[in-house]
Design a protein around this motif. Structure first.
Motif, PDB file in Angstrom:
ATOM      1  N   SER A  30       8.739   2.801  -0.330  1.00 19.31           N
ATOM      2  CA  SER A  30       8.182   4.099   0.054  1.00 19.31           C
ATOM      3  C   SER A  30       6.805   3.949   0.686  1.00 19.31           C
ATOM      4  O   SER A  30       6.458   4.674   1.624  1.00 19.31           O
ATOM      5  CB  SER A  30       8.094   5.026  -1.166  1.00 19.31           C
ATOM      6  OG  SER A  30       9.377   5.342  -1.641  1.00 19.31           O
ATOM      7  N   PHE A  31       6.020   3.016   0.177  1.00 15.69           N
ATOM      8  CA  PHE A  31       4.695   2.777   0.745  1.00 15.69           C
ATOM      9  C   PHE A  31       4.822   2.275   2.182  1.00 15.69           C
ATOM     10  O   PHE A  31       4.100   2.724   3.077  1.00 15.69           O
ATOM     11  CB  PHE A  31       3.918   1.770  -0.107  1.00 15.69           C
ATOM     12  CG  PHE A  31       2.515   1.521   0.379  1.00 15.69           C
ATOM     13  CD1 PHE A  31       1.477   2.351   0.010  1.00 15.69           C
ATOM     14  CD2 PHE A  31       2.241   0.454   1.233  1.00 15.69           C
ATOM     15  CE1 PHE A  31       0.184   2.132   0.469  1.00 15.69           C
ATOM     16  CE2 PHE A  31       0.957   0.225   1.699  1.00 15.69           C
ATOM     17  CZ  PHE A  31      -0.073   1.070   1.314  1.00 15.69           C
ATOM     18  N   ILE A  32       5.747   1.363   2.408  1.00 11.59           N
ATOM     19  CA  ILE A  32       5.981   0.842   3.759  1.00 11.59           C
ATOM     20  C   ILE A  32       6.448   1.963   4.679  1.00 11.59           C
ATOM     21  O   ILE A  32       6.007   2.070   5.833  1.00 11.59           O
ATOM     22  CB  ILE A  32       7.019  -0.301   3.723  1.00 11.59           C
ATOM     23  CG1 ILE A  32       6.489  -1.468   2.876  1.00 11.59           C
ATOM     24  CG2 ILE A  32       7.359  -0.771   5.137  1.00 11.59           C
ATOM     25  CD1 ILE A  32       7.503  -2.562   2.621  1.00 11.59           C
ATOM     26  N   ASP A  33       7.330   2.824   4.159  1.00  9.69           N
ATOM     27  CA  ASP A  33       7.823   3.948   4.965  1.00  9.69           C
ATOM     28  C   ASP A  33       6.690   4.895   5.339  1.00  9.69           C
ATOM     29  O   ASP A  33       6.635   5.408   6.468  1.00  9.69           O
ATOM     30  CB  ASP A  33       8.902   4.714   4.191  1.00  9.69           C
ATOM     31  CG  ASP A  33      10.166   3.892   3.980  1.00  9.69           C
ATOM     32  OD1 ASP A  33      10.352   2.888   4.712  1.00  9.69           O
ATOM     33  OD2 ASP A  33      10.965   4.237   3.081  1.00  9.69           O
ATOM     34  N   ALA A 121       4.445  12.990   0.599  1.00 11.89           N
ATOM     35  CA  ALA A 121       3.979  13.627  -0.640  1.00 11.89           C
ATOM     36  C   ALA A 121       3.351  12.583  -1.554  1.00 11.89           C
ATOM     37  O   ALA A 121       3.896  11.493  -1.730  1.00 11.89           O
ATOM     38  CB  ALA A 121       5.136  14.319  -1.347  1.00 11.89           C
ATOM     39  N   MET A 122       2.211  12.936  -2.114  1.00 14.18           N
ATOM     40  CA  MET A 122       1.596  12.113  -3.158  1.00 14.18           C
ATOM     41  C   MET A 122       1.571  12.968  -4.413  1.00 14.18           C
ATOM     42  O   MET A 122       0.716  13.847  -4.568  1.00 14.18           O
ATOM     43  CB  MET A 122       0.176  11.691  -2.748  1.00 14.18           C
ATOM     44  CG  MET A 122       0.154  10.657  -1.640  1.00 14.18           C
ATOM     45  SD  MET A 122      -1.508  10.280  -0.980  1.00 14.18           S
ATOM     46  CE  MET A 122      -2.378   9.847  -2.468  1.00 14.18           C
ATOM     47  N   THR A 123       2.546  12.759  -5.300  1.00 16.86           N
ATOM     48  CA  THR A 123       2.641  13.548  -6.522  1.00 16.86           C
ATOM     49  C   THR A 123       2.952  12.646  -7.706  1.00 16.86           C
ATOM     50  O   THR A 123       3.287  11.467  -7.537  1.00 16.86           O
ATOM     51  CB  THR A 123       3.759  14.622  -6.418  1.00 16.86           C
ATOM     52  OG1 THR A 123       5.023  14.022  -6.732  1.00 16.86           O
ATOM     53  CG2 THR A 123       3.822  15.250  -5.043  1.00 16.86           C
ATOM     54  N   GLY A 124       2.881  13.222  -8.875  1.00 14.32           N
ATOM     55  CA  GLY A 124       3.245  12.489 -10.078  1.00 14.32           C
ATOM     56  C   GLY A 124       4.684  12.736 -10.495  1.00 14.32           C
ATOM     57  O   GLY A 124       5.118  12.258 -11.538  1.00 14.32           O
ATOM     58  N   LEU A 138       5.263   9.246  -2.453  1.00 14.20           N
ATOM     59  CA  LEU A 138       4.448   8.196  -3.052  1.00 14.20           C
ATOM     60  C   LEU A 138       4.125   8.588  -4.483  1.00 14.20           C
ATOM     61  O   LEU A 138       3.525   9.639  -4.733  1.00 14.20           O
ATOM     62  CB  LEU A 138       3.162   7.990  -2.245  1.00 14.20           C
ATOM     63  CG  LEU A 138       3.350   7.516  -0.795  1.00 14.20           C
ATOM     64  CD1 LEU A 138       2.001   7.442  -0.084  1.00 14.20           C
ATOM     65  CD2 LEU A 138       4.044   6.169  -0.748  1.00 14.20           C
ATOM     66  N   ASP A 139       4.526   7.747  -5.401  1.00 18.08           N
ATOM     67  CA  ASP A 139       4.368   8.029  -6.829  1.00 18.08           C
ATOM     68  C   ASP A 139       2.945   7.722  -7.276  1.00 18.08           C
ATOM     69  O   ASP A 139       2.522   6.566  -7.301  1.00 18.08           O
ATOM     70  CB  ASP A 139       5.371   7.165  -7.606  1.00 18.08           C
ATOM     71  CG  ASP A 139       5.306   7.397  -9.110  1.00 18.08           C
ATOM     72  OD1 ASP A 139       4.535   8.275  -9.556  1.00 18.08           O
ATOM     73  OD2 ASP A 139       6.026   6.689  -9.847  1.00 18.08           O
ATOM     74  N   VAL A 140       2.184   8.763  -7.624  1.00 17.09           N
ATOM     75  CA  VAL A 140       0.815   8.577  -8.111  1.00 17.09           C
ATOM     76  C   VAL A 140       0.702   9.051  -9.566  1.00 17.09           C
ATOM     77  O   VAL A 140      -0.336   9.530 -10.004  1.00 17.09           O
ATOM     78  CB  VAL A 140      -0.215   9.316  -7.223  1.00 17.09           C
ATOM     79  CG1 VAL A 140      -0.325   8.649  -5.865  1.00 17.09           C
ATOM     80  CG2 VAL A 140       0.144  10.791  -7.059  1.00 17.09           C
ATOM     81  N   SER A 141       1.794   8.896 -10.290  1.00 17.42           N
ATOM     82  CA  SER A 141       1.808   9.334 -11.690  1.00 17.42           C
ATOM     83  C   SER A 141       0.932   8.427 -12.550  1.00 17.42           C
ATOM     84  O   SER A 141       0.692   7.266 -12.219  1.00 17.42           O
ATOM     85  CB  SER A 141       3.238   9.333 -12.235  1.00 17.42           C
ATOM     86  OG  SER A 141       3.782   8.026 -12.188  1.00 17.42           O
ATOM     87  N   VAL A 142       0.449   8.974 -13.641  1.00 22.33           N
ATOM     88  CA  VAL A 142      -0.349   8.214 -14.610  1.00 22.33           C
ATOM     89  C   VAL A 142       0.174   8.486 -16.017  1.00 22.33           C
ATOM     90  O   VAL A 142       0.762   9.537 -16.266  1.00 22.33           O
ATOM     91  CB  VAL A 142      -1.854   8.585 -14.536  1.00 22.33           C
ATOM     92  CG1 VAL A 142      -2.419   8.234 -13.170  1.00 22.33           C
ATOM     93  CG2 VAL A 142      -2.075  10.055 -14.838  1.00 22.33           C
ATOM     94  N   MET A 163      -4.510   5.219  -3.775  1.00 23.42           N
ATOM     95  CA  MET A 163      -3.349   5.207  -2.891  1.00 23.42           C
ATOM     96  C   MET A 163      -3.771   5.486  -1.447  1.00 23.42           C
ATOM     97  O   MET A 163      -3.308   4.827  -0.509  1.00 23.42           O
ATOM     98  CB  MET A 163      -2.320   6.243  -3.338  1.00 23.42           C
ATOM     99  CG  MET A 163      -1.068   6.301  -2.473  1.00 23.42           C
ATOM    100  SD  MET A 163      -0.040   4.821  -2.571  1.00 23.42           S
ATOM    101  CE  MET A 163       0.950   5.234  -4.038  1.00 23.42           C
ATOM    102  N   GLY A 164      -4.658   6.444  -1.282  1.00 22.73           N
ATOM    103  CA  GLY A 164      -5.162   6.743   0.066  1.00 22.73           C
ATOM    104  C   GLY A 164      -5.885   5.556   0.669  1.00 22.73           C
ATOM    105  O   GLY A 164      -5.707   5.227   1.858  1.00 22.73           O
TER     106      GLY A 164
END
Length: 321
Positions: A30-33, A121-124, A138-142, A163-164
């Motif tokens: 997903s990061f590459i995409d 999208a950057m979400t958890g 992009l998974d930014v979950s914690v 992530m940014g």
């Protein structure tokens, strides 16, 4: 009390550090995409976030812009009242929302989609409303926020920011963005000054250059050196550089000569001295002076004709060092 504060502060930092470390472990296709979408974007990268996510979006947009990827942030509340006109068909939108359910962003999504704008999208939560409608998630979950009540956005905003940065710097590296490119985006910053300032921008010229010919008496040359206050005299023949005499040379002469009245500057000068071309970056002068432990440097053209002079103080005044 002080120890309690320090201990808690350390816990916050370690919690956030762990969250960022876990983010690195789960980067995937997903990061590459996402990078590919941004690389292929012929418009701008638009950052959209509400509240704390909006602040993170502003920082990410600034990082993108300063590293060669045109970007800016749009407030979702303002976008619904006209600012949406800043988003165009060839853009890419990055929507930041930890819950993935921000009403303000979801109100804009249908319009953004109709424009044909790709959404990252950057979400958890990949299964959130924003996560589902995005082209790339992009998974930014914690695991937990650093806040003791697990409420205030802390770890989550740090992870989104990381992530940014990962996106911006990965793209910077991929496109071969150089320090010179960075300096052009930061002309007022310290790096910009160092990389964009050239020797001919700061050198002393014309009557400010301390010059003497080889037959000049040492004492007369010292008077010239004192008047020009550059800590040196350049010795020339019809403006061709022959050598240099500096404050340091004077100390050595006084140690080895008991009578200096009859000496000429040509007898005690340093011939074949180091010099620099006027069209070289000022940082190149710094490198030469550091390497050879010099405080002064003549500036010449390709024919070894004297054009100017610089010293450590000149570089300090220009805020190069």
């Amino acid at each position: 009390m002080p120890n309690t504060l320090l201990n808690f502060a350390k816990k916050v930092i370690l919690t956030e550090a762990q969250a960022v470390s876990q983010l690195a472990d789960r980067l995937d296709q997903s990061f590459i995409d996402a990078c590919t979408l941004i690389q292929n974007c012929t418009g701008k990268v638009i950052l959209i976030g509400m509240g704390k996510s909006g602040h993170i979006g502003n920082k990410i947009a600034a990082t993108f812009a300063s590293t060669g990827t045109p970007a800016f942030a749009v407030h979702p509340g303002e976008a619904g009242h006209g600012d949406l006109g800043m988003i165009e068909q060839n853009d890419v939108a990055i929507c930041i929302s930890y819950s993935g359910e921000s009403d303000e962003i979801m109100t804009l999504v249908p319009v953004i989609k109709r424009l044909g704008v790709a959404i990252i999208a950057m979400t958890g939560n990949k299964n959130s409303a924003i996560g589902k409608i995005s082209d790339v998630h992009l998974d930014v979950s914690v695991e937990k926020e650093a806040c003791p009540h697990n409420l205030a956005p802390t770890s989550s905003t740090t992870v989104a920011l990381a992530m940014g940065d990962a996106l911006a710097v990965s793209l910077l590296n991929d496109k071969g963005f150089s320090p010179d490119d960075f300096a052009r985006s930061h002309p007022s910053g310290a790096l910009g000054r160092r990389l964009l300032t050239f020797v001919n921008n700061i050198m002393k010229t014309n009557d400010d250059i301390p010059i003497a010919n080889a037959d000049t008496k040492l004492l007369d040359a010292l008077l010239i050196m004192s008047q020009k206050a550059l800590g040196m005299v350049l010795i020339t023949n019809e403006n061709t550089l022959q050598g240099i005499f500096t404050d340091g040379d004077l100390r050595r002469v006084l140690e080895t000569h008991s009578n200096i009245q009859d000496l000429t500057i040509g007898e005690v000068m340093t011939s074949n001295c180091k010099s620099i071309l006027a069209d070289k970056p000022a940082m190149a002068a710094v490198a030469i002076m550091d390497k050879f432990n010099l405080n002064s440097l003549p500036v010449v053209d390709k024919n070894n004709q004297v054009l100017g002079a610089i010293n450590t103080h000149t570089l300090m005044q220009a805020k190069i060092i």
